[in-house]
Design an enzyme around this catalytic site. Structure first.
Site, PDB file in Angstrom:
ATOM      1  N   ASP A  11      88.952 -56.622 -59.874  1.00 15.46           N
ATOM      2  CA  ASP A  11      88.553 -56.241 -58.283  1.00 15.46           C
ATOM      3  C   ASP A  11      90.096 -56.448 -57.863  1.00 15.46           C
ATOM      4  O   ASP A  11      91.130 -56.758 -58.616  1.00 15.46           O
ATOM      5  CB  ASP A  11      87.808 -57.090 -57.544  1.00 15.46           C
ATOM      6  CG  ASP A  11      87.955 -58.452 -57.265  1.00 15.46           C
ATOM      7  OD1 ASP A  11      88.842 -59.069 -58.173  1.00 15.46           O
ATOM      8  OD2 ASP A  11      87.155 -59.199 -56.686  1.00 15.46           O
ATOM      9  N   HIS A  12      90.251 -56.613 -56.489  1.00 17.29           N
ATOM     10  CA  HIS A  12      91.698 -56.869 -55.998  1.00 17.29           C
ATOM     11  C   HIS A  12      92.265 -58.206 -56.357  1.00 17.29           C
ATOM     12  O   HIS A  12      93.614 -58.335 -56.522  1.00 17.29           O
ATOM     13  CB  HIS A  12      91.768 -56.842 -54.427  1.00 17.29           C
ATOM     14  CG  HIS A  12      90.702 -57.535 -53.825  1.00 17.29           C
ATOM     15  ND1 HIS A  12      89.479 -57.191 -53.679  1.00 17.29           N
ATOM     16  CD2 HIS A  12      90.824 -58.816 -53.231  1.00 17.29           C
ATOM     17  CE1 HIS A  12      88.561 -58.100 -53.306  1.00 17.29           C
ATOM     18  NE2 HIS A  12      89.440 -58.803 -52.752  1.00 17.29           N
ATOM     19  N   CYS A  68      88.250 -60.915 -61.756  1.00 15.91           N
ATOM     20  CA  CYS A  68      88.159 -61.073 -60.385  1.00 15.91           C
ATOM     21  C   CYS A  68      88.499 -62.598 -60.070  1.00 15.91           C
ATOM     22  O   CYS A  68      89.306 -63.364 -60.727  1.00 15.91           O
ATOM     23  CB  CYS A  68      86.647 -61.002 -59.853  1.00 15.91           C
ATOM     24  SG  CYS A  68      85.256 -62.115 -60.550  1.00 15.91           S
ATOM     25  N   GLY A  69      88.390 -62.897 -58.738  1.00 20.82           N
ATOM     26  CA  GLY A  69      88.846 -64.210 -58.351  1.00 20.82           C
ATOM     27  C   GLY A  69      88.352 -65.546 -59.203  1.00 20.82           C
ATOM     28  O   GLY A  69      89.134 -66.261 -59.789  1.00 20.82           O
ATOM     29  N   THR A  70      87.375 -65.779 -59.134  1.00 19.75           N
ATOM     30  CA  THR A  70      86.548 -66.902 -59.886  1.00 19.75           C
ATOM     31  C   THR A  70      86.045 -66.535 -61.213  1.00 19.75           C
ATOM     32  O   THR A  70      85.576 -67.099 -61.890  1.00 19.75           O
ATOM     33  CB  THR A  70      85.317 -67.260 -59.285  1.00 19.75           C
ATOM     34  OG1 THR A  70      84.481 -66.262 -58.881  1.00 19.75           O
ATOM     35  CG2 THR A  70      85.951 -68.104 -57.692  1.00 19.75           C
ATOM     36  N   GLY A  73      81.599 -63.273 -60.062  1.00 21.78           N
ATOM     37  CA  GLY A  73      81.067 -62.139 -59.304  1.00 21.78           C
ATOM     38  C   GLY A  73      80.972 -61.363 -60.540  1.00 21.78           C
ATOM     39  O   GLY A  73      79.914 -60.263 -60.674  1.00 21.78           O
ATOM     40  N   MET A  74      82.055 -60.863 -61.015  1.00 24.52           N
ATOM     41  CA  MET A  74      82.146 -59.801 -62.191  1.00 24.52           C
ATOM     42  C   MET A  74      80.991 -60.147 -63.431  1.00 24.52           C
ATOM     43  O   MET A  74      80.315 -59.201 -63.759  1.00 24.52           O
ATOM     44  CB  MET A  74      83.461 -59.763 -63.021  1.00 24.52           C
ATOM     45  CG  MET A  74      84.466 -59.112 -61.974  1.00 24.52           C
ATOM     46  SD  MET A  74      84.117 -57.236 -62.061  1.00 24.52           S
ATOM     47  CE  MET A  74      85.574 -56.769 -61.461  1.00 24.52           C
ATOM     48  N   HIS A 101      80.441 -68.974 -80.855  1.00 30.60           N
ATOM     49  CA  HIS A 101      78.742 -68.966 -80.697  1.00 30.60           C
ATOM     50  C   HIS A 101      77.868 -67.943 -80.002  1.00 30.60           C
ATOM     51  O   HIS A 101      76.931 -67.883 -80.251  1.00 30.60           O
ATOM     52  CB  HIS A 101      78.622 -70.269 -79.983  1.00 30.60           C
ATOM     53  CG  HIS A 101      79.080 -71.599 -80.649  1.00 30.60           C
ATOM     54  ND1 HIS A 101      78.978 -72.839 -80.414  1.00 30.60           N
ATOM     55  CD2 HIS A 101      79.870 -71.770 -81.783  1.00 30.60           C
ATOM     56  CE1 HIS A 101      79.179 -73.570 -81.021  1.00 30.60           C
ATOM     57  NE2 HIS A 101      80.119 -73.012 -82.222  1.00 30.60           N
ATOM     58  N   ARG A 135      73.108 -69.453 -87.455  1.00 31.21           N
ATOM     59  CA  ARG A 135      71.851 -69.846 -86.341  1.00 31.21           C
ATOM     60  C   ARG A 135      72.420 -69.291 -84.972  1.00 31.21           C
ATOM     61  O   ARG A 135      71.436 -69.099 -84.218  1.00 31.21           O
ATOM     62  CB  ARG A 135      72.167 -71.324 -86.299  1.00 31.21           C
ATOM     63  CG  ARG A 135      73.413 -72.002 -85.892  1.00 31.21           C
ATOM     64  CD  ARG A 135      73.290 -73.518 -85.962  1.00 31.21           C
ATOM     65  NE  ARG A 135      74.541 -74.391 -85.444  1.00 31.21           N
ATOM     66  CZ  ARG A 135      75.586 -74.353 -85.871  1.00 31.21           C
ATOM     67  NH1 ARG A 135      75.966 -73.730 -87.237  1.00 31.21           N
ATOM     68  NH2 ARG A 135      76.705 -75.041 -85.521  1.00 31.21           N
ATOM     69  N   HIS A 136      73.604 -68.863 -84.827  1.00 34.31           N
ATOM     70  CA  HIS A 136      73.939 -68.402 -83.585  1.00 34.31           C
ATOM     71  C   HIS A 136      73.517 -66.979 -83.272  1.00 34.31           C
ATOM     72  O   HIS A 136      73.302 -66.534 -82.248  1.00 34.31           O
ATOM     73  CB  HIS A 136      75.545 -68.435 -83.268  1.00 34.31           C
ATOM     74  CG  HIS A 136      76.124 -69.904 -83.430  1.00 34.31           C
ATOM     75  ND1 HIS A 136      75.907 -70.854 -82.577  1.00 34.31           N
ATOM     76  CD2 HIS A 136      76.970 -70.508 -84.411  1.00 34.31           C
ATOM     77  CE1 HIS A 136      76.460 -72.118 -82.906  1.00 34.31           C
ATOM     78  NE2 HIS A 136      77.152 -71.640 -84.238  1.00 34.31           N
TER      79      HIS A 136
END
Ligand code: RB5
Length: 154
Positions: A11-12, A68-70, A73-74, A101, A135-136
């Site tokens: 995003d922006h 995205c910022g954090t 959201g993506m 993993h 196992r993963h």
């Protein structure tokens, strides 16, 4: 040199780092398909997450990168698609563990919380770390709702 085409979108808030990481991927020998945006004008992250995730989900592409910022959201939007395992990684160690993993097929970067060099290091760790399997693999298979015995979809 790999000729895998890796998808990338943002995003922006992630636009500037997207452009940097796209160049880095090309330097590393990957083909890159940029699903946008083409400017840093304000847009809605889901509009860019869903088209990328759909292509990973249906097997058209093996891997994608979202910013995205954090990263949140993506990742929320991408992880609604079957077989997509979108991992938010803010250190190279987390990116490597997301591969080793969790077999993360989408890397999500929190662009407002990682610098350019950190972003490159996170990207490299994700690209270079293989899935450990064993196992993963059992645990990853149980992520899908239709593979899990306690869900209505089984
Ligand atoms: C955009 O301001 C911001 O909300 C977005 O980039 C992302 O952090 C959302 O999860």
């Amino acid at each position: 040199m790999s000729h895998e085409t890796i998808l990338i979108a943002s995003d922006h808030a992630g636009f500037e780092l997207k452009e940097k990481l796209e160049a880095e991927l090309k330097t590393l020998g990957y083909d890159v398909e940029d699903l946008g945006p083409n400017t840093d004008a304000s847009i809605d992250y889901a509009d860019y997450a869903h088209p990328l995730a759909e292509r990973v989900s249906n097997g058209e592409n093996d891997r994608g990168i979202l910013l995205c910022g954090t990263g949140l959201g993506m990742s929320y939007a991408a992880n609604r698609h079957p077989h997509v395992r979108a991992a938010v990684a803010w250190t190279p160690e987390i990116a490597a563990l997301a591969r080793e993993h969790n077999d993360a097929n989408v890397l999500v970067l929190p662009a407002r919380f990682v610098g350019e060099q950190e972003g490159r290091d996170i990207l490299k760790a994700w690209l270079d770390t293989p899935f450990a399997g064993g196992r993963h693999a059992r645990r990853v298979a149980k992520i899908e709702l239709d593979e899990h015995p306690t869900t209505e979809n089984s």
